[in-house]
Design a protein around this motif. Structure first.
Motif, PDB file in Angstrom:
ATOM      1  N   ASN A  31     -76.519 -56.370  13.691  1.00 41.75           N
ATOM      2  CA  ASN A  31     -77.676 -55.930  12.908  1.00 41.75           C
ATOM      3  C   ASN A  31     -77.276 -55.140  11.661  1.00 41.75           C
ATOM      4  OD1 ASN A  31     -79.309 -57.118  14.824  1.00 41.75           O
ATOM      5  ND2 ASN A  31     -79.799 -55.207  15.877  1.00 41.75           N
ATOM      6  N   GLY A  32     -76.222 -55.589  11.000  1.00 38.92           N
ATOM      7  CA  GLY A  32     -75.777 -54.921   9.783  1.00 38.92           C
ATOM      8  C   GLY A  32     -74.786 -53.799  10.015  1.00 38.92           C
ATOM      9  N   TRP A  33     -74.540 -53.439  11.273  1.00 37.21           N
ATOM     10  CA  TRP A  33     -73.546 -52.417  11.589  1.00 37.21           C
ATOM     11  C   TRP A  33     -72.174 -53.077  11.680  1.00 37.21           C
ATOM     12  CZ3 TRP A  33     -74.421 -47.401  14.455  1.00 37.21           C
ATOM     13  CH2 TRP A  33     -75.752 -46.969  14.348  1.00 37.21           C
ATOM     14  N   PRO A  34     -71.175 -52.595  10.945  1.00 40.16           N
ATOM     15  CA  PRO A  34     -69.816 -53.071  11.200  1.00 40.16           C
ATOM     16  C   PRO A  34     -69.298 -52.490  12.511  1.00 40.16           C
ATOM     17  CG  PRO A  34     -69.791 -51.355   9.525  1.00 40.16           C
ATOM     18  CD  PRO A  34     -71.238 -51.631   9.834  1.00 40.16           C
ATOM     19  N   ILE A  35     -68.675 -53.302  13.327  1.00 39.68           N
ATOM     20  CA  ILE A  35     -68.178 -52.855  14.636  1.00 39.68           C
ATOM     21  C   ILE A  35     -66.657 -52.716  14.541  1.00 39.68           C
ATOM     22  CG2 ILE A  35     -68.069 -53.353  17.088  1.00 39.68           C
ATOM     23  CD1 ILE A  35     -70.905 -52.811  16.009  1.00 39.68           C
ATOM     24  N   GLY A  36     -66.190 -51.476  14.463  1.00 41.40           N
ATOM     25  CA  GLY A  36     -64.759 -51.224  14.338  1.00 41.40           C
ATOM     26  C   GLY A  36     -64.039 -51.154  15.666  1.00 41.40           C
ATOM     27  N   ASP A  37     -64.774 -50.750  16.717  1.00 40.93           N
ATOM     28  CA  ASP A  37     -64.181 -50.663  18.054  1.00 40.93           C
ATOM     29  C   ASP A  37     -65.306 -50.690  19.078  1.00 40.93           C
ATOM     30  OD1 ASP A  37     -65.324 -48.123  17.883  1.00 40.93           O
ATOM     31  OD2 ASP A  37     -63.409 -47.083  17.648  1.00 40.93           O
ATOM     32  N   SER A  38     -64.951 -50.560  20.356  1.00 38.50           N
ATOM     33  CA  SER A  38     -65.974 -50.651  21.393  1.00 38.50           C
ATOM     34  C   SER A  38     -66.958 -49.486  21.329  1.00 38.50           C
ATOM     35  CB  SER A  38     -65.318 -50.722  22.775  1.00 38.50           C
ATOM     36  OG  SER A  38     -64.581 -49.543  23.058  1.00 38.50           O
ATOM     37  N   ALA A  39     -66.517 -48.328  20.844  1.00 37.59           N
ATOM     38  CA  ALA A  39     -67.434 -47.198  20.696  1.00 37.59           C
ATOM     39  C   ALA A  39     -68.502 -47.497  19.656  1.00 37.59           C
ATOM     40  CB  ALA A  39     -66.658 -45.931  20.327  1.00 37.59           C
ATOM     41  N   ASP A  40     -68.129 -48.172  18.559  1.00 31.64           N
ATOM     42  CA  ASP A  40     -69.123 -48.577  17.559  1.00 31.64           C
ATOM     43  C   ASP A  40     -70.158 -49.520  18.164  1.00 31.64           C
ATOM     44  OD1 ASP A  40     -68.140 -47.127  15.443  1.00 31.64           O
ATOM     45  OD2 ASP A  40     -67.004 -48.771  14.572  1.00 31.64           O
ATOM     46  N   PHE A  41     -69.701 -50.446  19.004  1.00 36.90           N
ATOM     47  CA  PHE A  41     -70.628 -51.398  19.632  1.00 36.90           C
ATOM     48  C   PHE A  41     -71.565 -50.665  20.586  1.00 36.90           C
ATOM     49  CE2 PHE A  41     -71.048 -55.547  22.247  1.00 36.90           C
ATOM     50  CZ  PHE A  41     -72.148 -55.927  21.493  1.00 36.90           C
ATOM     51  N   ALA A  42     -71.029 -49.729  21.359  1.00 34.85           N
ATOM     52  CA  ALA A  42     -71.873 -48.934  22.258  1.00 34.85           C
ATOM     53  C   ALA A  42     -72.911 -48.153  21.464  1.00 34.85           C
ATOM     54  CB  ALA A  42     -71.014 -47.994  23.092  1.00 34.85           C
ATOM     55  N   ARG A  43     -72.503 -47.599  20.350  1.00 34.54           N
ATOM     56  CA  ARG A  43     -73.426 -46.823  19.513  1.00 34.54           C
ATOM     57  C   ARG A  43     -74.527 -47.733  18.955  1.00 34.54           C
ATOM     58  NH1 ARG A  43     -69.719 -45.074  16.678  1.00 34.54           N
ATOM     59  NH2 ARG A  43     -69.190 -43.238  17.895  1.00 34.54           N
ATOM     60  N   ALA A  44     -74.151 -48.935  18.530  1.00 37.11           N
ATOM     61  CA  ALA A  44     -75.157 -49.875  18.026  1.00 37.11           C
ATOM     62  C   ALA A  44     -76.136 -50.279  19.122  1.00 37.11           C
ATOM     63  CB  ALA A  44     -74.457 -51.114  17.449  1.00 37.11           C
ATOM     64  N   LEU A  45     -75.637 -50.470  20.344  1.00 36.05           N
ATOM     65  CA  LEU A  45     -76.509 -50.844  21.460  1.00 36.05           C
ATOM     66  C   LEU A  45     -77.470 -49.716  21.818  1.00 36.05           C
ATOM     67  CD1 LEU A  45     -73.940 -52.720  23.732  1.00 36.05           C
ATOM     68  CD2 LEU A  45     -75.797 -53.736  22.391  1.00 36.05           C
ATOM     69  N   LEU A  46     -77.048 -48.475  21.649  1.00 40.23           N
ATOM     70  CA  LEU A  46     -77.933 -47.340  21.912  1.00 40.23           C
ATOM     71  C   LEU A  46     -79.101 -47.295  20.921  1.00 40.23           C
ATOM     72  CD1 LEU A  46     -75.284 -44.613  22.779  1.00 40.23           C
ATOM     73  CD2 LEU A  46     -77.093 -45.417  24.305  1.00 40.23           C
ATOM     74  N   HIS A  47     -78.905 -47.852  19.726  1.00 35.90           N
ATOM     75  CA  HIS A  47     -79.963 -47.896  18.722  1.00 35.90           C
ATOM     76  C   HIS A  47     -80.767 -49.195  18.774  1.00 35.90           C
ATOM     77  CE1 HIS A  47     -77.530 -44.628  16.998  1.00 35.90           C
ATOM     78  NE2 HIS A  47     -78.636 -44.273  16.372  1.00 35.90           N
ATOM     79  N   TRP A  48     -80.402 -50.076  19.657  1.00 30.68           N
ATOM     80  CA  TRP A  48     -81.017 -51.408  19.750  1.00 30.68           C
ATOM     81  C   TRP A  48     -82.409 -51.296  20.365  1.00 30.68           C
ATOM     82  CZ3 TRP A  48     -79.120 -55.534  23.720  1.00 30.68           C
ATOM     83  CH2 TRP A  48     -79.681 -56.781  23.418  1.00 30.68           C
ATOM     84  N   ARG A  49     -83.390 -52.007  19.774  1.00 24.57           N
ATOM     85  CA  ARG A  49     -84.748 -51.925  20.287  1.00 24.57           C
ATOM     86  C   ARG A  49     -85.411 -53.279  20.515  1.00 24.57           C
ATOM     87  NH1 ARG A  49     -83.074 -48.009  21.558  1.00 24.57           N
ATOM     88  NH2 ARG A  49     -83.711 -45.870  21.184  1.00 24.57           N
ATOM     89  N   SER A  50     -84.999 -54.326  19.779  1.00 22.90           N
ATOM     90  CA  SER A  50     -85.700 -55.609  19.870  1.00 22.90           C
ATOM     91  C   SER A  50     -84.716 -56.738  20.117  1.00 22.90           C
ATOM     92  CB  SER A  50     -86.483 -55.878  18.581  1.00 22.90           C
ATOM     93  OG  SER A  50     -87.028 -57.190  18.585  1.00 22.90           O
ATOM     94  N   VAL A  51     -84.919 -57.480  21.218  1.00 24.48           N
ATOM     95  CA  VAL A  51     -84.065 -58.628  21.509  1.00 24.48           C
ATOM     96  C   VAL A  51     -84.270 -59.720  20.474  1.00 24.48           C
ATOM     97  CG1 VAL A  51     -83.610 -60.465  23.176  1.00 24.48           C
ATOM     98  CG2 VAL A  51     -83.989 -58.130  23.974  1.00 24.48           C
ATOM     99  N   GLU A  52     -85.522 -59.916  20.061  1.00 21.74           N
ATOM    100  CA  GLU A  52     -85.836 -61.016  19.156  1.00 21.74           C
ATOM    101  C   GLU A  52     -85.170 -60.858  17.795  1.00 21.74           C
ATOM    102  OE1 GLU A  52     -88.029 -59.390  20.980  1.00 21.74           O
ATOM    103  OE2 GLU A  52     -88.430 -60.974  22.462  1.00 21.74           O
TER     104      GLU A  52
END
Length: 345
Positions: A305-326
């Motif tokens: 969703n426009g977030w660059p994922i540098g490591d697994s912590a970045d991905f976890a952080r992006a998932l914490l902000h995730w709200r819509s599957v669609e």
């Protein structure tokens, strides 16, 4: 001889000065020296700390069936012991889920030694965080800080009830921030060398000003009896999950249903990628959102969703902000190229 030594010393000092100038001024973070005592910080924070006991009749308990009851229980009642802290003035307390789940009765012990029955409002078992309510009103709001204010090398404090010891305090230093482990999904940790024991789970992590910056959750024991390291959930994540559990304005986020970890150099080379960045997918659970997106084991997630994922912590952080599957868009590196994944219409 003395003159030659003096000349060598002068040359060495001049070289050191040139190196210092070339590397620029030393960056010192504001805050100054640590206090000579943590007593002031603890005096500010202790009123918000709570001892938490998940009690059950001993004949219904599993595990401890010894004749000698541990000091925080008795021969008729067994209990899991933990800690917690207030997150609001109306009696809401967060604690570790494993302390209170499946407990017929939850008991909270306050700073003034009052013992009150608590109500379980809900729990996120994946994050091991539970929300309980204690029938008490507080005069002021808890002293929350920010997890971003603690850096590696900073002092931190933990308050809990280890082995039933009333309001025990330990100090340690931060070893790292934004730690992520594959088995913990979208969860981040502050790493420290705090000495946490049974009874510390769920208690507050404090900075040297007495502000709550996290929740202490567990210790990873080292090999062959080594001290290991301790893990605490950042306070922002704790409050977000508590809001989701209690419906306090929190919006429940989707669950990906995949395991992921950091990309090691060897994995990057094996996948044909010159950089050891991104988050490596190591598990995709059947019938999960991840499966619907088309994620595969071995994919390297490099954006969401426009977030660059540098490591697994970045991905976890992006998932914490995730709200819509669609609306989710995940970019992965697979078989030498990049693919953009989304839910099929």
């Amino acid at each position: 001889m003395i003159a030659r030594l003096a000349l060598q010393l002068a040359v060495a000092l001049q070289a050191a000065a040139l190196v210092a100038c070339a590397s620029g001024p030393v960056q010192v973070r504001p805050g100054g020296e640590p206090p000579a005592t943590f007593a002031t910080a603890l005096a500010r924070a202790l009123p918000w700390s709570v001892g938490v006991y998940g009690a059950r009749p001993r004949q219904d308990a599993t595990g401890d069936e010894r004749g000698d009851a541990p000091p925080w229980t008795d021969r008729a009642t067994a209990a899991r012991i933990g800690a917690g802290f207030f997150i609001s003035q109306d009696g809401l307390v967060v604690t570790a889920a494993h302390v209170v789940l499946d407990a017929p009765e939850i008991v909270a012990k306050l700073d003034d030694q009052r013992v009150l029955r608590a109500e379980l409002l809900g729990a996120d078992s994946d994050a091991d965080i539970a929300l309980i309510r204690v029938p008490v009103a507080l005069a002021s709001a808890p002293p929350f800080g920010s997890s971003s204010s603690v850096w590696p090398g900073d002092w931190v404090l933990a308050v809990g009830e280890p082995y039933g010891l009333d309001r025990s305090v330990v100090a340690g230093i931060v070893g790292g921030r934004s730690r992520h482990f594959s088995e913990d999904g979208a969860l981040l940790f502050i790493q420290s060398d705090l000495s946490l024991n049974p009874g510390n789970s769920g208690g507050p992590l404090l900075d040297t000003r007495g502000q709550i910056v996290g929740m202490n959750l567990r210790t990873v024991v080292g090999m062959i009896g080594g001290p290991g390291l301790s893990l605490s959930v950042p306070i922002e994540v704790v409050r977000q999950i508590a809001a989701e559990i209690g419906g306090q304005g929190g919006v429940a986020r989707p669950r990906l249903g995949a395991g992921f970890e950091d990309v090691t150099p060897l994995v990057a080379l094996a996948r044909g990628r010159p950089y050891a960045d991104g988050a490596l997918i190591n598990e995709v659970r059947p019938n999960s959102v991840a499966a619907g997106l088309g994620l595969r084991e071995g994919d390297i997630v490099v954006g969401m969703n426009g977030w660059p994922i540098g490591d697994s912590a970045d991905f976890a952080r992006a998932l914490l902000h995730w709200r819509s599957v669609e609306r989710v868009r995940i970019t992965v590196f697979r078989e030498g190229g990049y693919r953009h994944l989304k839910v099929a219409p």
